[in-house]
Design a protein around this motif. Sequence first.
Motif, PDB file in Angstrom:
ATOM      1  N   GLU A  89    -124.026 -62.364   8.054  1.00  0.00           N
ATOM      2  CA  GLU A  89    -122.709 -61.785   7.817  1.00  0.00           C
ATOM      3  C   GLU A  89    -122.738 -60.302   8.160  1.00  0.00           C
ATOM      4  N   GLY A  90    -121.570 -59.712   8.270  1.00  0.00           N
ATOM      5  CA  GLY A  90    -121.474 -58.275   8.489  1.00  0.00           C
ATOM      6  C   GLY A  90    -121.973 -57.509   7.278  1.00  0.00           C
ATOM      7  N   ASP A  91    -122.568 -56.353   7.513  1.00  0.00           N
ATOM      8  CA  ASP A  91    -123.102 -55.525   6.437  1.00  0.00           C
ATOM      9  C   ASP A  91    -122.073 -54.473   6.036  1.00  0.00           C
ATOM     10  N   PRO A  92    -121.520 -54.583   4.831  1.00  0.00           N
ATOM     11  CA  PRO A  92    -120.513 -53.596   4.410  1.00  0.00           C
ATOM     12  C   PRO A  92    -121.082 -52.187   4.256  1.00  0.00           C
ATOM     13  N   ASP A  93    -122.408 -52.053   4.171  1.00  0.00           N
ATOM     14  CA  ASP A  93    -123.028 -50.729   4.057  1.00  0.00           C
ATOM     15  C   ASP A  93    -123.197 -50.056   5.415  1.00  0.00           C
ATOM     16  N   SER A  94    -122.954 -50.766   6.506  1.00  0.00           N
ATOM     17  CA  SER A  94    -123.115 -50.203   7.841  1.00  0.00           C
ATOM     18  C   SER A  94    -122.010 -49.188   8.121  1.00  0.00           C
ATOM     19  N   PRO A  95    -122.375 -47.947   8.480  1.00  0.00           N
ATOM     20  CA  PRO A  95    -121.341 -46.956   8.793  1.00  0.00           C
ATOM     21  C   PRO A  95    -120.648 -47.258  10.123  1.00  0.00           C
ATOM     22  N   ILE A  96    -121.244 -48.118  10.927  1.00  0.00           N
ATOM     23  CA  ILE A  96    -120.669 -48.441  12.230  1.00  0.00           C
ATOM     24  C   ILE A  96    -119.589 -49.497  12.099  1.00  0.00           C
ATOM     25  N   SER A  97    -119.919 -50.607  11.440  1.00  0.00           N
ATOM     26  CA  SER A  97    -118.987 -51.735  11.419  1.00  0.00           C
ATOM     27  C   SER A  97    -118.359 -51.999  10.057  1.00  0.00           C
ATOM     28  N   ARG A  98    -118.888 -51.408   9.004  1.00  0.00           N
ATOM     29  CA  ARG A  98    -118.360 -51.541   7.641  1.00  0.00           C
ATOM     30  C   ARG A  98    -118.090 -52.992   7.259  1.00  0.00           C
ATOM     31  N   GLY A  99    -119.022 -53.884   7.630  1.00  0.00           N
ATOM     32  CA  GLY A  99    -118.918 -55.279   7.235  1.00  0.00           C
ATOM     33  C   GLY A  99    -118.200 -56.175   8.219  1.00  0.00           C
ATOM     34  N   ARG A 100    -117.664 -55.603   9.278  1.00  0.00           N
ATOM     35  CA  ARG A 100    -116.931 -56.412  10.250  1.00  0.00           C
ATOM     36  C   ARG A 100    -117.853 -56.833  11.392  1.00  0.00           C
ATOM     37  N   LEU A 101    -117.590 -58.000  11.955  1.00  0.00           N
ATOM     38  CA  LEU A 101    -118.300 -58.464  13.144  1.00  0.00           C
ATOM     39  C   LEU A 101    -117.285 -59.066  14.109  1.00  0.00           C
ATOM     40  N   CYS A 102    -117.544 -58.902  15.383  1.00  0.00           N
ATOM     41  CA  CYS A 102    -116.697 -59.538  16.391  1.00  0.00           C
ATOM     42  C   CYS A 102    -117.010 -61.036  16.420  1.00  0.00           C
TER      43      CYS A 102
END
Length: 189
Positions: free
Chosen positions: A73-86
Amino acid sequence: MGVRTFIEGWPVYRQLTGADPLGRGAAAMSARSDQLAPRTADADRVAKSVCPYCAVGCGQRVYVKDEAVVQIEGDPDSPISRGRLCPKGSASKQLVTGPHRETTVRYRAPYATEWTELDLDTAIEMVADRVLDARAKGWQDIDHRGNKVRRTLGIASLGGATLDNEENYLIKKLFTALGAIQIENQARI
């Protein structure tokens, strides 16, 4: 089942007549949904990773149970994607666990006309041996002016844009320790 029983079991009816007017709790629950649990609930551990597809570098959480990937799953802690994935990043579990995943390496020896299959451990050992051989063959203790340089021109590194800063840092340290001086990252080019 009577009409009254049907209507009373309808979520909209429960929402409008019950204590959950916004439909975010019991009104929205069915007997089936009440029994559901997240696929990640029984994971043994979670590993942080980076999506392998493009140069954006979206953060991912990889859920592992019994040493097998059960969900990505997307990582909500990521400053790049904030939990979102394409869509491709969202489907990356298939990349890891799909039946079409390659688990061997096809290798054609020098001057051979046929390919052979090698297991990954053998292939990694071959790569390591060749890196060390190229390092030794290209090694320079001193340059043409007599300066002590202790370097190799036999190997170089070009990092991919999906690598994060920490991975690029480790690659830079590794190749510098090997004596390489041609070290670059695609994200900077």
